[in-house]
Enzyme design. Sequence first.
Site, PDB file in Angstrom:
ATOM      1  N   LYS A  13       0.831  -1.218   0.000  1.00  0.00           N
ATOM      2  CA  LYS A  13       0.000   0.000   0.000  1.00  0.00           C
ATOM      3  C   LYS A  13       0.868   1.272   0.000  1.00  0.00           C
ATOM      4  O   LYS A  13       0.601   2.204  -0.738  1.00  0.00           O
ATOM      5  CB  LYS A  13      -0.893   0.090   1.257  1.00  0.00           C
ATOM      6  CG  LYS A  13      -1.772  -1.081   1.527  1.00  0.00           C
ATOM      7  CD  LYS A  13      -2.638  -0.838   2.761  1.00  0.00           C
ATOM      8  CE  LYS A  13      -1.881  -0.562   4.039  1.00  0.00           C
ATOM      9  NZ  LYS A  13      -1.144  -1.680   4.631  1.00  0.00           N
ATOM     10  N   ARG A  88      -8.546   1.456  10.408  1.00  0.00           N
ATOM     11  CA  ARG A  88      -8.225   0.102  10.864  1.00  0.00           C
ATOM     12  C   ARG A  88      -9.311  -0.433  11.779  1.00  0.00           C
ATOM     13  O   ARG A  88      -9.242  -1.578  12.211  1.00  0.00           O
ATOM     14  CB  ARG A  88      -6.901   0.122  11.609  1.00  0.00           C
ATOM     15  CG  ARG A  88      -5.672  -0.124  10.722  1.00  0.00           C
ATOM     16  CD  ARG A  88      -4.465   0.011  11.593  1.00  0.00           C
ATOM     17  NE  ARG A  88      -3.278  -0.665  11.197  1.00  0.00           N
ATOM     18  CZ  ARG A  88      -2.269  -0.104  10.552  1.00  0.00           C
ATOM     19  NH1 ARG A  88      -2.362   1.123  10.104  1.00  0.00           N
ATOM     20  NH2 ARG A  88      -1.166  -0.783  10.349  1.00  0.00           N
ATOM     21  N   ARG A 127      12.128  -4.990   3.962  1.00  0.00           N
ATOM     22  CA  ARG A 127      11.764  -3.562   3.945  1.00  0.00           C
ATOM     23  C   ARG A 127      12.764  -2.725   4.749  1.00  0.00           C
ATOM     24  O   ARG A 127      13.156  -3.094   5.848  1.00  0.00           O
ATOM     25  CB  ARG A 127      10.366  -3.395   4.524  1.00  0.00           C
ATOM     26  CG  ARG A 127       9.920  -1.943   4.646  1.00  0.00           C
ATOM     27  CD  ARG A 127       8.446  -1.824   4.588  1.00  0.00           C
ATOM     28  NE  ARG A 127       7.775  -2.148   5.830  1.00  0.00           N
ATOM     29  CZ  ARG A 127       6.449  -2.034   6.001  1.00  0.00           C
ATOM     30  NH1 ARG A 127       5.698  -1.632   5.002  1.00  0.00           N
ATOM     31  NH2 ARG A 127       5.905  -2.348   7.145  1.00  0.00           N
ATOM     32  N   ARG A 160      12.266  -1.116  10.449  1.00  0.00           N
ATOM     33  CA  ARG A 160      11.281  -0.734  11.466  1.00  0.00           C
ATOM     34  C   ARG A 160      11.298  -1.762  12.593  1.00  0.00           C
ATOM     35  O   ARG A 160      11.353  -2.951  12.330  1.00  0.00           O
ATOM     36  CB  ARG A 160       9.883  -0.686  10.836  1.00  0.00           C
ATOM     37  CG  ARG A 160       9.623   0.571  10.060  1.00  0.00           C
ATOM     38  CD  ARG A 160       8.342   0.506   9.275  1.00  0.00           C
ATOM     39  NE  ARG A 160       7.192   0.022  10.023  1.00  0.00           N
ATOM     40  CZ  ARG A 160       5.935   0.038   9.560  1.00  0.00           C
ATOM     41  NH1 ARG A 160       5.699   0.528   8.367  1.00  0.00           N
ATOM     42  NH2 ARG A 160       4.939  -0.412  10.285  1.00  0.00           N
ATOM     43  N   ARG A 171       0.731  -8.253  14.020  1.00  0.00           N
ATOM     44  CA  ARG A 171       0.089  -7.191  13.233  1.00  0.00           C
ATOM     45  C   ARG A 171      -0.808  -7.783  12.141  1.00  0.00           C
ATOM     46  O   ARG A 171      -1.903  -7.279  11.886  1.00  0.00           O
ATOM     47  CB  ARG A 171       1.153  -6.286  12.609  1.00  0.00           C
ATOM     48  CG  ARG A 171       1.802  -5.357  13.642  1.00  0.00           C
ATOM     49  CD  ARG A 171       3.093  -4.746  13.132  1.00  0.00           C
ATOM     50  NE  ARG A 171       2.901  -3.949  11.949  1.00  0.00           N
ATOM     51  CZ  ARG A 171       3.813  -3.830  10.971  1.00  0.00           C
ATOM     52  NH1 ARG A 171       4.942  -4.481  11.034  1.00  0.00           N
ATOM     53  NH2 ARG A 171       3.570  -3.065   9.945  1.00  0.00           N
TER      54      ARG A 171
HETATM   55  P1  AMP Z   1       1.701   1.076   9.596  1.00  0.00           P
HETATM   56  O1  AMP Z   1       2.904   1.852   9.186  1.00  0.00           O
HETATM   57  O2  AMP Z   1       0.465   1.468   8.864  1.00  0.00           O
HETATM   58  O3  AMP Z   1       1.938  -0.423   9.584  1.00  0.00           O
HETATM   59  O4  AMP Z   1       1.415   1.458  11.145  1.00  0.00           O
HETATM   60  C1  AMP Z   1       2.378   1.208  12.151  1.00  0.00           C
HETATM   61  C2  AMP Z   1       1.689   1.180  13.511  1.00  0.00           C
HETATM   62  O5  AMP Z   1       1.084   2.468  13.776  1.00  0.00           O
HETATM   63  C3  AMP Z   1       0.532   0.195  13.654  1.00  0.00           C
HETATM   64  O6  AMP Z   1       0.993  -1.131  13.966  1.00  0.00           O
HETATM   65  C4  AMP Z   1      -0.271   0.824  14.796  1.00  0.00           C
HETATM   66  O7  AMP Z   1       0.372   0.615  16.048  1.00  0.00           O
HETATM   67  C5  AMP Z   1      -0.154   2.313  14.470  1.00  0.00           C
HETATM   68  N1  AMP Z   1      -1.253   2.759  13.562  1.00  0.00           N
HETATM   69  C6  AMP Z   1      -1.126   3.228  12.287  1.00  0.00           C
HETATM   70  N2  AMP Z   1      -2.321   3.516  11.761  1.00  0.00           N
HETATM   71  C7  AMP Z   1      -3.241   3.230  12.701  1.00  0.00           C
HETATM   72  C8  AMP Z   1      -4.667   3.287  12.760  1.00  0.00           C
HETATM   73  N3  AMP Z   1      -5.400   3.711  11.704  1.00  0.00           N
HETATM   74  N4  AMP Z   1      -5.279   2.918  13.912  1.00  0.00           N
HETATM   75  C9  AMP Z   1      -4.577   2.494  14.991  1.00  0.00           C
HETATM   76  N5  AMP Z   1      -3.232   2.394  15.007  1.00  0.00           N
HETATM   77  C10 AMP Z   1      -2.550   2.754  13.877  1.00  0.00           C
END
Ligand code: AMP
Length: 218
Positions: A13, A88, A127, A160, A171
């Site tokens: 994405k 989410r 990544r 990360r 996750r």
């Molecule tokens: P991502 O980079 O989208 O994988 O997000 C990394 C982390 O940020 C996730 O594992 C959550 O802890 C937090 N996070 C990002 N977006 C959201 C969301 N829409 N709702 C809740 N937590 C989020």
Amino acid sequence: MNLILLGPPGAGKGTQAAVLSERLGISHISTGDILREEVKEGSALGLKAKQIMQRGSLVPDEIIVQIVEKAINGKKAANGFILDGFPRTLVQAERLDGILSGLNRNLDLVLDFKTSTAVIIERLSGRRICPSCRAGYHVKNIPPRAEGICDNCGSRLSQRDDDKSETVIKRIDLYQKSISSIIDYYGKKGILETVSGDLEVEALYKLIVEMFKNKGLS
Ligand code: AMP
């Protein structure tokens, strides 16, 4: 154009959102990137979010909705936006509708990235991100010109914390649990389309642009 990209971690994405954002001139809003920036700056929000993110859990809806509202209201999103990593939860999806109707704007399309587990694991383990300018790389698929160094700003690339294996499994699991209600929600609105997250970046980009044309969105 206002879009949402849905998909598990490693679905591609973020990479596709960056390409769409640049070529269509619309804002890429990644809630994960915004949170990582807050963590890096050590802001009050960042301090709250840091441990939650390291555990691979979800940051509370209230905090995330405020972040998204601010980003959608920002100048960069005036021509449109791509939401990456949001919503989410169903609450986040409903709150987004409230924000958009208050602004007299609407969602054009929600793209659901269906991606096989083998591809997800291969992508996440390779990544790398630039901690300074947030550019994304992959050791094999999107390598930087010089190994371990960001092409844009010369910083050393890093992995990360939450891309390490135990957190990745958590996750993906969390994603599977929460996504079906969101898929139903957008399916009922008639704005949901499925695309293959296994495709290469350019092939998927072409397919998405074709989809826009067929729907009269471009
Ligand atoms: P991502 O980079 O989208 O994988 O997000 C990394 C982390 O940020 C996730 O594992 C959550 O802890 C937090 N996070 C990002 N977006 C959201 C969301 N829409 N709702 C809740 N937590 C989020």
